[in-house]
Design an enzyme around this catalytic site. Structure first.
Site, PDB file in Angstrom:
ATOM      1  N   GLY A   1      49.004 -47.781 -28.715  1.00  0.00           N
ATOM      2  CA  GLY A   1      48.482 -46.417 -28.578  1.00  0.00           C
ATOM      3  C   GLY A   1      49.547 -45.485 -28.010  1.00  0.00           C
ATOM      4  O   GLY A   1      50.244 -45.849 -27.069  1.00  0.00           O
TER       5      GLY A   1
ATOM      6  N   ARG B   1      49.848 -50.312 -34.585  1.00  0.00           N
ATOM      7  CA  ARG B   1      49.450 -51.625 -34.060  1.00  0.00           C
ATOM      8  C   ARG B   1      49.684 -52.575 -35.236  1.00  0.00           C
ATOM      9  O   ARG B   1      49.009 -52.464 -36.254  1.00  0.00           O
ATOM     10  CB  ARG B   1      47.987 -51.629 -33.640  1.00  0.00           C
ATOM     11  CG  ARG B   1      47.668 -50.600 -32.532  1.00  0.00           C
ATOM     12  CD  ARG B   1      46.266 -50.805 -32.005  1.00  0.00           C
ATOM     13  NE  ARG B   1      45.749 -49.641 -31.308  1.00  0.00           N
ATOM     14  CZ  ARG B   1      45.949 -49.379 -30.009  1.00  0.00           C
ATOM     15  NH1 ARG B   1      46.659 -50.194 -29.279  1.00  0.00           N
ATOM     16  NH2 ARG B   1      45.426 -48.295 -29.459  1.00  0.00           N
TER      17      ARG B   1
ATOM     18  N   ASP C   1      49.977 -52.930 -23.367  1.00  0.00           N
ATOM     19  CA  ASP C   1      49.747 -54.347 -23.129  1.00  0.00           C
ATOM     20  C   ASP C   1      50.072 -55.244 -24.334  1.00  0.00           C
ATOM     21  O   ASP C   1      50.777 -56.242 -24.208  1.00  0.00           O
ATOM     22  CB  ASP C   1      48.262 -54.494 -22.769  1.00  0.00           C
ATOM     23  CG  ASP C   1      48.037 -55.676 -21.876  1.00  0.00           C
ATOM     24  OD1 ASP C   1      49.000 -56.097 -21.229  1.00  0.00           O
ATOM     25  OD2 ASP C   1      46.903 -56.176 -21.853  1.00  0.00           O
TER      26      ASP C   1
ATOM     27  N   THR D   1      51.359 -46.667 -21.608  1.00  0.00           N
ATOM     28  CA  THR D   1      49.962 -46.676 -22.050  1.00  0.00           C
ATOM     29  C   THR D   1      49.134 -45.878 -21.068  1.00  0.00           C
ATOM     30  O   THR D   1      49.368 -45.960 -19.849  1.00  0.00           O
ATOM     31  CB  THR D   1      49.376 -48.095 -22.150  1.00  0.00           C
ATOM     32  OG1 THR D   1      47.945 -47.992 -22.321  1.00  0.00           O
ATOM     33  CG2 THR D   1      49.636 -48.948 -20.935  1.00  0.00           C
TER      34      THR D   1
ATOM     35  N   ASP E   1      46.240 -46.594 -20.319  1.00  0.00           N
ATOM     36  CA  ASP E   1      45.297 -47.523 -19.681  1.00  0.00           C
ATOM     37  C   ASP E   1      45.732 -48.029 -18.305  1.00  0.00           C
ATOM     38  O   ASP E   1      44.912 -48.518 -17.530  1.00  0.00           O
ATOM     39  CB  ASP E   1      45.069 -48.745 -20.574  1.00  0.00           C
ATOM     40  CG  ASP E   1      44.269 -48.412 -21.818  1.00  0.00           C
ATOM     41  OD1 ASP E   1      43.715 -47.300 -21.887  1.00  0.00           O
ATOM     42  OD2 ASP E   1      44.200 -49.260 -22.725  1.00  0.00           O
TER      43      ASP E   1
ATOM     44  N   ASP F   1      47.207 -50.791 -17.496  1.00  0.00           N
ATOM     45  CA  ASP F   1      46.744 -52.168 -17.329  1.00  0.00           C
ATOM     46  C   ASP F   1      47.869 -53.178 -17.565  1.00  0.00           C
ATOM     47  O   ASP F   1      47.617 -54.319 -17.945  1.00  0.00           O
ATOM     48  CB  ASP F   1      45.581 -52.449 -18.295  1.00  0.00           C
ATOM     49  CG  ASP F   1      45.962 -52.213 -19.751  1.00  0.00           C
ATOM     50  OD1 ASP F   1      47.037 -51.652 -20.012  1.00  0.00           O
ATOM     51  OD2 ASP F   1      45.176 -52.605 -20.635  1.00  0.00           O
TER      52      ASP F   1
ATOM     53  N   ARG G   1      39.207 -49.701 -23.297  1.00  0.00           N
ATOM     54  CA  ARG G   1      38.394 -50.735 -23.943  1.00  0.00           C
ATOM     55  C   ARG G   1      38.309 -51.959 -23.047  1.00  0.00           C
ATOM     56  O   ARG G   1      37.278 -52.572 -22.897  1.00  0.00           O
ATOM     57  CB  ARG G   1      39.060 -51.106 -25.278  1.00  0.00           C
ATOM     58  CG  ARG G   1      38.101 -51.550 -26.316  1.00  0.00           C
ATOM     59  CD  ARG G   1      38.631 -51.522 -27.734  1.00  0.00           C
ATOM     60  NE  ARG G   1      40.071 -51.463 -27.891  1.00  0.00           N
ATOM     61  CZ  ARG G   1      40.667 -50.813 -28.878  1.00  0.00           C
ATOM     62  NH1 ARG G   1      39.958 -50.166 -29.777  1.00  0.00           N
ATOM     63  NH2 ARG G   1      41.986 -50.828 -29.000  1.00  0.00           N
TER      64      ARG G   1
HETATM   65  O1  F6P Z   1      45.332 -48.554 -25.255  1.00  0.00           O
HETATM   66  C1  F6P Z   1      45.147 -47.198 -25.213  1.00  0.00           C
HETATM   67  C2  F6P Z   1      43.807 -46.805 -25.790  1.00  0.00           C
HETATM   68  O2  F6P Z   1      43.708 -45.400 -25.774  1.00  0.00           O
HETATM   69  C3  F6P Z   1      42.596 -47.433 -25.114  1.00  0.00           C
HETATM   70  O3  F6P Z   1      42.193 -46.775 -23.933  1.00  0.00           O
HETATM   71  C4  F6P Z   1      41.573 -47.341 -26.202  1.00  0.00           C
HETATM   72  O4  F6P Z   1      40.567 -48.290 -26.017  1.00  0.00           O
HETATM   73  C5  F6P Z   1      42.383 -47.599 -27.429  1.00  0.00           C
HETATM   74  O5  F6P Z   1      43.709 -47.236 -27.124  1.00  0.00           O
HETATM   75  C6  F6P Z   1      41.929 -46.861 -28.647  1.00  0.00           C
HETATM   76  O6  F6P Z   1      42.686 -47.285 -29.735  1.00  0.00           O
HETATM   77  P1  F6P Z   1      42.791 -46.516 -31.112  1.00  0.00           P
HETATM   78  O7  F6P Z   1      43.562 -45.261 -30.895  1.00  0.00           O
HETATM   79  O8  F6P Z   1      43.498 -47.474 -31.990  1.00  0.00           O
HETATM   80  O9  F6P Z   1      41.390 -46.204 -31.521  1.00  0.00           O
END
Ligand code: F6P
Length: 326
Positions: free
Chosen positions: A15, A76, A107, A130, A132, A134, A176
């Site tokens: 992300g 990803r 992560d 990120t 997050d 995390d 998430r």
């Molecule tokens: O990892 C960053 C993040 O924004 C999370 O907080 C979220 O759950 C996820 O990416 C959303 O992913 P995508 O943009 O692929 O929907």
């Protein structure tokens, strides 16, 4: 000057996070300072497999420090989870004379990075990026500060309307599998409850605590919900508890708004520091590591630890949130 590394590749993965551009800029300009050539790899690991490389110079990264997103694009990439995918990626690097790789990402980035280093002998350095927050091995990752400020601004606005209508507001923030955004925004926004994936959620208990708060004189409430805290997110929480609290309830899902926009001062400085450190450490012969920041200052952590160990949430802050939500 010892010119150990001659050519660095830089990519962003997972992300996007505000501040990634500042990190790219720092990698490129530090490398140039060290007399190292730099190539930008587009679309993360997918671009590495597909050979999407372009040379980057000091001017290629001009005027990007203030921009959100990532100029290198991101992805990803499932193919990178296979040994064949990683072998193809290593081939791209060798074909282009790239002898070290700087990966900026979240992560999921570090498992691939560790395996690329192990299986293919590629010199890799990670930079945590990120929203997050995390990632094991660093107190804070690039993008977290900007994201919590965006989310907090929304919570403050929602509290105004919640108070005016005497309503319950459920605010869903990103995360998430991480409650870091929810926890910080919940504490800073004075939330009545904070729901996170790290702590099993008992919706009966949440409803009871909101009813108890009403009895103590509260006429409106804000509950911050991390997207992964409960199956179905904040909407499911609303359905489960609103009626029992006797509140009229509304749900706001902040979503990807939290990932965009200009990075905060903190994120720009962090990204500049970590991008600089990543290149300096590579040049000093350190690789197979992620650069991070903690109470000691700038640190490095083995990539293996980054993806196999779990970052603890701030349990003291969880307790503080609980005590202050009276
Ligand atoms: O990892 C960053 C993040 O924004 C999370 O907080 C979220 O759950 C996820 O990416 C959303 O992913 P995508 O943009 O692929 O929907």
């Amino acid at each position: 000057m010892v010119r150990r590394v001659k050519h660095i590749g830089v990519l962003t993965s997972g992300g996007d996070a505000p501040g990634m551009n500042a990190a790219i800029r720092a990698v490129v300009r530090t490398a140039i300072h060290e007399d190292i050539e730099v190539s930008g790899i587009y679309r993360g690991y997918q671009g590495l497999i597909d050979g999407e490389l372009r040379p980057l110079g000091a001017r290629s990264v001009a005027n990007i420090i203030q921009r959100g997103g990532t100029i290198l694009r991101t992805a990803r990439c499932q193919a990178f989870f296979t040994a064949e995918g990683r072998a193809r990626a290593a081939e791209t690097l060798r074909e282009n004379g790239v002898d070290a790789l700087a990966v900026i990402g979240g992560d999921g980035t570090y498992r691939g990075a560790a395996l690329l280093a192990q299986e293919q002998g590629i010199e890799v350095v990670g930079i945590p990026g990120t929203i997050d927050n995390d990632i094991y091995g660093t107190d804070v990752s690039i993008g977290f500060n900007t994201a919590i400020n965006i989310a907090l601004d929304a919570v403050d606005r929602l509290r105004d309307t919640a108070a005016s209508h005497e309503r319950l507001f459920l605010v869903e923030v990103m995360g998430r599998s991480s409650g870091a955004i929810a926890l910080y925004v919940g504490v800073a926004g004075g939330a009545e409850a904070i729901l996170m994936p790290e702590i099993p959620v008992d919706l009966d208990q949440v409803a009871d605590s909101l009813v108890a708060a009403q009895t103590r004189g509260k006429t409106s409430s804000v509950v911050v919900v991390a997207e992964g805290a409960v199956e179905g997110g904040a909407m499911a929480v609303q359905r489960a508890i609103a009626e029992r609290c006797g509140y009229e309830a509304r749900t706001t899902i902040l979503g990807h708004v939290q990932r965009g926009g200009s990075p905060s001062t903190r994120d720009r400085v962090l990204a500049s520091r970590l991008g600089y450190t990543a290149v300096k450490r590579l040049q000093a012969g350190e690789h197979g590591v992620m650069v991070g920041i903690d109470k000691r200052g700038t640190v490095t952590v083995p990539l293996q630890d980054v993806w196999t160990k779990t970052k603890e949430i701030d349990w003291e802050l969880v307790e503080i949130a609980h005590v202050l939500a009276v």
